[in-house]
Write a protein that holds these residues in place. Structure first.
Motif, mmCIF file in Angstrom:
data_model
loop_
_atom_site.group_PDB
_atom_site.id
_atom_site.type_symbol
_atom_site.label_atom_id
_atom_site.label_comp_id
_atom_site.label_asym_id
_atom_site.label_seq_id
_atom_site.Cartn_x
_atom_site.Cartn_y
_atom_site.Cartn_z
ATOM 1 N N HIS A 40 17.482 -18.569 -20.102
ATOM 2 C CA HIS A 40 18.079 -19.710 -20.807
ATOM 3 C C HIS A 40 17.020 -20.446 -21.621
ATOM 4 N N ARG A 41 15.875 -20.685 -21.021
ATOM 5 C CA ARG A 41 14.788 -21.391 -21.717
ATOM 6 C C ARG A 41 14.257 -20.579 -22.892
ATOM 7 N N LEU A 42 14.107 -19.278 -22.700
ATOM 8 C CA LEU A 42 13.632 -18.413 -23.774
ATOM 9 C C LEU A 42 14.616 -18.400 -24.937
ATOM 10 N N ASN A 43 15.906 -18.331 -24.637
ATOM 11 C CA ASN A 43 16.915 -18.354 -25.700
ATOM 12 C C ASN A 43 16.904 -19.687 -26.434
ATOM 13 N N ALA A 44 16.663 -20.774 -25.718
ATOM 14 C CA ALA A 44 16.568 -22.084 -26.364
ATOM 15 C C ALA A 44 15.367 -22.130 -27.300
ATOM 16 N N LEU A 45 14.242 -21.573 -26.859
ATOM 17 C CA LEU A 45 13.060 -21.519 -27.728
ATOM 18 C C LEU A 45 13.322 -20.672 -28.968
ATOM 19 N N ALA A 46 14.000 -19.544 -28.769
ATOM 20 C CA ALA A 46 14.283 -18.645 -29.898
ATOM 21 C C ALA A 46 15.224 -19.289 -30.905
ATOM 22 N N GLY A 47 16.015 -20.249 -30.494
ATOM 23 C CA GLY A 47 16.937 -20.922 -31.405
ATOM 24 C C GLY A 47 16.284 -22.022 -32.221
ATOM 25 N N GLY A 48 15.016 -22.283 -31.962
ATOM 26 C CA GLY A 48 14.303 -23.339 -32.678
ATOM 27 C C GLY A 48 13.751 -22.847 -33.999
ATOM 28 N N LYS A 49 12.752 -23.568 -34.466
ATOM 29 C CA LYS A 49 12.118 -23.214 -35.731
ATOM 30 C C LYS A 49 10.613 -23.134 -35.523
ATOM 31 N N GLY A 50 9.963 -22.400 -36.375
ATOM 32 C CA GLY A 50 8.516 -22.332 -36.328
ATOM 33 C C GLY A 50 7.995 -21.100 -35.621
ATOM 34 N N ALA A 51 6.672 -21.110 -35.398
ATOM 35 C CA ALA A 51 5.980 -19.948 -34.846
ATOM 36 C C ALA A 51 6.419 -19.633 -33.413
ATOM 37 N N ILE A 52 6.670 -20.652 -32.610
ATOM 38 C CA ILE A 52 7.082 -20.415 -31.216
ATOM 39 C C ILE A 52 8.440 -19.729 -31.175
ATOM 40 N N ALA A 53 9.357 -20.157 -32.023
ATOM 41 C CA ALA A 53 10.678 -19.520 -32.074
ATOM 42 C C ALA A 53 10.552 -18.062 -32.488
ATOM 43 N N LEU A 54 9.706 -17.802 -33.464
ATOM 44 C CA LEU A 54 9.519 -16.427 -33.924
ATOM 45 C C LEU A 54 8.943 -15.558 -32.803
ATOM 46 N N ARG A 55 7.966 -16.072 -32.074
ATOM 47 C CA ARG A 55 7.392 -15.318 -30.965
ATOM 48 C C ARG A 55 8.428 -15.071 -29.869
ATOM 49 N N ALA A 56 9.279 -16.053 -29.600
ATOM 50 C CA ALA A 56 10.335 -15.891 -28.599
ATOM 51 C C ALA A 56 11.337 -14.822 -29.031
ATOM 52 N N ILE A 57 11.696 -14.839 -30.304
ATOM 53 C CA ILE A 57 12.642 -13.843 -30.833
ATOM 54 C C ILE A 57 12.048 -12.439 -30.717
ATOM 55 N N ILE A 58 10.794 -12.283 -31.102
ATOM 56 C CA ILE A 58 10.143 -10.972 -31.020
ATOM 57 C C ILE A 58 10.084 -10.500 -29.563
ATOM 58 N N PHE A 59 9.757 -11.408 -28.646
ATOM 59 C CA PHE A 59 9.712 -11.031 -27.234
ATOM 60 C C PHE A 59 11.082 -10.571 -26.747
ATOM 61 N N ILE A 60 12.121 -11.309 -27.096
ATOM 62 C CA ILE A 60 13.480 -10.921 -26.684
ATOM 63 C C ILE A 60 13.840 -9.552 -27.249
ATOM 64 N N LEU A 61 13.534 -9.324 -28.513
ATOM 65 C CA LEU A 61 13.829 -8.026 -29.122
ATOM 66 C C LEU A 61 13.103 -6.893 -28.400
ATOM 67 N N LYS A 62 11.855 -7.116 -28.032
ATOM 68 C CA LYS A 62 11.092 -6.076 -27.339
ATOM 69 C C LYS A 62 11.585 -5.865 -25.910
ATOM 70 N N ALA A 63 11.752 -6.960 -25.177
ATOM 71 C CA ALA A 63 12.077 -6.863 -23.755
ATOM 72 C C ALA A 63 13.516 -6.445 -23.493
ATOM 73 N N ARG A 64 14.437 -6.976 -24.260
ATOM 74 C CA ARG A 64 15.856 -6.731 -23.976
ATOM 75 C C ARG A 64 16.447 -5.570 -24.774
ATOM 76 N N PHE A 65 15.879 -5.311 -25.961
ATOM 77 C CA PHE A 65 16.506 -4.328 -26.846
ATOM 78 C C PHE A 65 15.596 -3.164 -27.207
ATOM 79 N N GLY A 66 14.399 -3.091 -26.596
ATOM 80 C CA GLY A 66 13.516 -1.957 -26.817
ATOM 81 C C GLY A 66 12.921 -1.881 -28.208
ATOM 82 N N TRP A 67 12.922 -2.981 -28.936
ATOM 83 C CA TRP A 67 12.402 -2.996 -30.304
ATOM 84 C C TRP A 67 10.888 -2.838 -30.294
ATOM 85 N N SER A 68 10.378 -2.123 -31.284
ATOM 86 C CA SER A 68 8.932 -1.978 -31.448
ATOM 87 C C SER A 68 8.633 -1.926 -32.938
#
Length: 104
Positions: free
Chosen positions: A69-97
Motif C-alpha cells: 500500500h505504501r509503495l503504491n502511494a509513493l508510485a502515485g506521487g511525483k518526482g524521482a521517488i515516484a519514478l523509483r517506486a514505479i520501476i521497482f513495482i515493474l521489476k518486482a511484480r511484473f518481471g520488467w527489466s
C-alpha cells in the motif's frame, strides 16, 4: 508410603494463551524477527512455528499488505521517488527489466 510417580521426560508442553497469540501476530505484522519473538515468549523457534503458524502467517501478510500500500502511494506521487517506486513495482511484480529486448 509415597508411590513412585512416573513423569514424562523433558519440559512440559507449551500451551499458548490468547494473549500470546495476539502478541505474536502484532509483532510479526511489525516485522519483528522470529528469533526475537522466541526470546519474548521464552520458547524455541521450533515451538514458535509449531504453535503460532497461523499468527505468523497473518502477521507477515499484514506487513506485506501495508508495504505494498505504501509503495503504491509513493508510485502515485511525483518526482524521482515516484519514478523509483514505479520501476521497482515493474521489476518486482511484473518481471520488467531494462535489459530485455523490446516486444515485437
Amino acid at each position: 508410603m509415597m508411590e513412585n510417580q512416573k513423569r514424562a521426560p523433558g519440559r512440559p508442553p507449551h500451551i499458548p494463551s490468547p494473549t500470546d497469540r495476539r502478541v505474536v501476530e502484532l509483532l510479526a505484522a511489525e516485522g519483528v524477527p522470529q528469533l526475537q519473538l522466541c526470546r519474548i515468549l521464552g520458547i524455541s523457534q521450533k515451538t514458535l512455528r509449531a504453535h503460532f503458524r497461523a499468527e505468523l502467517n497473518r502477521g507477515a501478510s499484514g506487513l506485506e499488505a501495508a508495504l505494498v500500500h505504501r509503495l503504491n502511494a509513493l508510485a502515485g506521487g511525483k518526482g524521482a521517488i515516484a519514478l523509483r517506486a514505479i520501476i521497482f513495482i515493474l521489476k518486482a511484480r511484473f518481471g520488467w527489466s531494462p535489459y530485455l529486448p523490446p516486444p515485437r
